[in-house]
Design an enzyme around this catalytic site. Sequence first.
Site, PDB file in Angstrom:
ATOM      1  N   GLY A  72     -13.489  13.757  -7.438  1.00  0.00           N
ATOM      2  CA  GLY A  72     -14.904  13.422  -7.590  1.00  0.00           C
ATOM      3  C   GLY A  72     -15.319  13.422  -9.055  1.00  0.00           C
ATOM      4  O   GLY A  72     -16.085  12.565  -9.511  1.00  0.00           O
ATOM      5  N   ASN A 152     -24.746  20.603  -4.347  1.00  0.00           N
ATOM      6  CA  ASN A 152     -23.612  21.461  -4.012  1.00  0.00           C
ATOM      7  C   ASN A 152     -23.929  22.950  -4.069  1.00  0.00           C
ATOM      8  O   ASN A 152     -23.144  23.768  -3.605  1.00  0.00           O
ATOM      9  CB  ASN A 152     -22.433  21.167  -4.950  1.00  0.00           C
ATOM     10  CG  ASN A 152     -22.840  21.180  -6.404  1.00  0.00           C
ATOM     11  OD1 ASN A 152     -23.677  20.382  -6.833  1.00  0.00           O
ATOM     12  ND2 ASN A 152     -22.271  22.089  -7.173  1.00  0.00           N
ATOM     13  N   GLN A 182     -20.667  15.950  -1.833  1.00  0.00           N
ATOM     14  CA  GLN A 182     -21.053  16.939  -0.801  1.00  0.00           C
ATOM     15  C   GLN A 182     -21.755  16.272   0.371  1.00  0.00           C
ATOM     16  O   GLN A 182     -22.108  16.937   1.339  1.00  0.00           O
ATOM     17  CB  GLN A 182     -21.977  18.015  -1.394  1.00  0.00           C
ATOM     18  CG  GLN A 182     -21.333  18.892  -2.444  1.00  0.00           C
ATOM     19  CD  GLN A 182     -20.316  19.881  -1.880  1.00  0.00           C
ATOM     20  OE1 GLN A 182     -20.202  20.078  -0.669  1.00  0.00           O
ATOM     21  NE2 GLN A 182     -19.558  20.504  -2.762  1.00  0.00           N
ATOM     22  N   SER A 202     -14.759  12.860  -2.701  1.00  0.00           N
ATOM     23  CA  SER A 202     -13.580  13.679  -2.983  1.00  0.00           C
ATOM     24  C   SER A 202     -12.989  14.190  -1.676  1.00  0.00           C
ATOM     25  O   SER A 202     -13.716  14.733  -0.838  1.00  0.00           O
ATOM     26  CB  SER A 202     -14.007  14.856  -3.864  1.00  0.00           C
ATOM     27  OG  SER A 202     -12.924  15.706  -4.093  1.00  0.00           O
ATOM     28  N   HIS A 204     -10.936  16.715  -0.968  1.00  0.00           N
ATOM     29  CA  HIS A 204     -10.742  18.133  -0.646  1.00  0.00           C
ATOM     30  C   HIS A 204     -12.018  18.814  -0.156  1.00  0.00           C
ATOM     31  O   HIS A 204     -11.976  19.960   0.296  1.00  0.00           O
ATOM     32  CB  HIS A 204     -10.095  18.894  -1.817  1.00  0.00           C
ATOM     33  CG  HIS A 204     -10.980  19.218  -2.968  1.00  0.00           C
ATOM     34  ND1 HIS A 204     -11.507  20.468  -3.154  1.00  0.00           N
ATOM     35  CD2 HIS A 204     -11.430  18.478  -3.998  1.00  0.00           C
ATOM     36  CE1 HIS A 204     -12.237  20.477  -4.268  1.00  0.00           C
ATOM     37  NE2 HIS A 204     -12.200  19.274  -4.793  1.00  0.00           N
ATOM     38  N   THR A 238      -0.229   5.517 -11.521  1.00  0.00           N
ATOM     39  CA  THR A 238       0.457   5.287 -10.245  1.00  0.00           C
ATOM     40  C   THR A 238      -0.380   5.830  -9.090  1.00  0.00           C
ATOM     41  O   THR A 238      -0.883   6.955  -9.143  1.00  0.00           O
ATOM     42  CB  THR A 238       1.854   5.955 -10.255  1.00  0.00           C
ATOM     43  OG1 THR A 238       2.553   5.431 -11.378  1.00  0.00           O
ATOM     44  CG2 THR A 238       2.629   5.651  -8.985  1.00  0.00           C
ATOM     45  N   CYS A 332     -17.046  24.750 -10.162  1.00  0.00           N
ATOM     46  CA  CYS A 332     -16.652  24.003 -11.368  1.00  0.00           C
ATOM     47  C   CYS A 332     -17.644  24.185 -12.497  1.00  0.00           C
ATOM     48  O   CYS A 332     -17.819  23.297 -13.309  1.00  0.00           O
ATOM     49  CB  CYS A 332     -16.534  22.517 -11.076  1.00  0.00           C
ATOM     50  SG  CYS A 332     -16.226  22.100  -9.390  1.00  0.00           S
TER      51      CYS A 332
HETATM   52  N1  PLP Z   1     -19.686  16.515  -7.283  1.00  0.00           N
HETATM   53  C1  PLP Z   1     -20.099  17.509  -6.481  1.00  0.00           C
HETATM   54  C2  PLP Z   1     -21.474  17.449  -5.894  1.00  0.00           C
HETATM   55  C3  PLP Z   1     -19.254  18.589  -6.189  1.00  0.00           C
HETATM   56  O1  PLP Z   1     -19.669  19.575  -5.400  1.00  0.00           O
HETATM   57  C4  PLP Z   1     -17.962  18.606  -6.780  1.00  0.00           C
HETATM   58  C5  PLP Z   1     -17.066  19.759  -6.553  1.00  0.00           C
HETATM   59  O2  PLP Z   1     -17.523  20.869  -6.394  1.00  0.00           O
HETATM   60  C6  PLP Z   1     -17.573  17.520  -7.581  1.00  0.00           C
HETATM   61  C7  PLP Z   1     -18.455  16.502  -7.812  1.00  0.00           C
HETATM   62  C8  PLP Z   1     -16.224  17.471  -8.199  1.00  0.00           C
HETATM   63  O3  PLP Z   1     -15.276  17.089  -7.248  1.00  0.00           O
HETATM   64  P1  PLP Z   1     -13.720  17.334  -7.549  1.00  0.00           P
HETATM   65  O4  PLP Z   1     -13.465  18.776  -7.338  1.00  0.00           O
HETATM   66  O5  PLP Z   1     -13.013  16.445  -6.580  1.00  0.00           O
HETATM   67  O6  PLP Z   1     -13.497  16.904  -8.959  1.00  0.00           O
END
Ligand code: PLP
Length: 383
Positions: A72, A152, A182, A202, A204, A238, A332
């Site tokens: 993401g 998030n 999210q 994303s 995961h 790749t 993050c």
């Molecule tokens: N955007 C939002 C709203 C998120 O909650 C997150 C991850 O917590 C991301 C982007 C980043 O995603 P990724 O972990 O795949 O880089």
Amino acid sequence: MDHFDAAKSSRRYFDWAATAIPEEKPLAGFFGNPSSLYEEGRKAREALENARSRCAAVLGVPGETVYFTSCGTESNALVLHSLILKARKTGVLYSAVEHSSVRENCQVLERLGFPVIPGKVEKDGRISPETLSRALEKHPDTRFAAIMGVNNETGALMDMKALSEVIRSKNVPVFFHSDLVQAAGKLRLDIRGWDLDSASFSAHKLGGPRGIGLLYLKKPIEVLYTGGGQERGIRPGTENTLGAMALAECLEKHAAAGALEAACKEAAARWAYLIRALKKNPRCRLVPEDREEEDKRFSPWILQARFRDVPGEVMVRALDSEGIAISTGSACSSSSPGRPVLSAMGLDEHASLEGVRISQGWSTSYEDLDALLEGIQKALAFL
Ligand code: PLP
């Protein structure tokens, strides 16, 4: 190491918004490089394109608008950094509660001389159409707006339809990007109805593996870095065939209409149960304080709360020792000091440092919630 089996584990996991417990199955047999001409390569190419079509079908967009990325963060950064190649440094607006991968990349643009405006949010962490409209009128040079679908840290739901109408009502072309990381699997998406120019996803967060993301682009953009031309030059490197296949599977499983609605209904009932109990706790304040048990302003998967005079980090550690995982804000946000999202909602520094995020997933049970509530009581007795 053994695969984490949520059902067998004695741990209670409440950090699904950081990463969901994976449901990944081994996908052997597609290891070829999709750019190779021999059979293994052709097979991988076919699988990759099939994954693209399946993702596009769930998102309700044409296959050629779907690009696979690594996450993401990369999807957000690709779009924002593409502005650097534009001849003019036009204005950029982002909601003040964006994830760090949007906020901090906007700040990079600001350092490069772009006029960048953080769009004000209300006390509930949502940006109102009226505020957005006023911001666009005050800054008529704005040509790029980034507004996430679901926050998030608080679960705040943005009114994407109304916000899109505001953006499109101005007589200037504004590129409308949305971080839907999210939102996928948690909210009914309407990429076309919201008239988005781009959107990020994303795997995961959807029970898929890390290392695979998706970028929707209504029209191709010129990106800042180049390489082998994969993903039609938008994301050279790749391709991650197995990741793309897993992402397609997760989107189908969790974001397709029927499954989504049923899961959201169950999640909302569990969250109402949790919120009711937390509201009875005199040391607990929800963020925002007026969040209701079932509240249309919020996603029923994420909750922000704080406990009087207990720093968020202390609560996280106390619950960890009880076998319970929650978090302070975004996983993050390590490079940003403080809690920018909670500050944007009007919380002072002391209050925002008390904030903890509790997030649930498809396999969260009422037993998990009871264990969490009990863990909180135990922790508060000592803190
Ligand atoms: N955007 C939002 C709203 C998120 O909650 C997150 C991850 O917590 C991301 C982007 C980043 O995603 P990724 O972990 O795949 O880089």
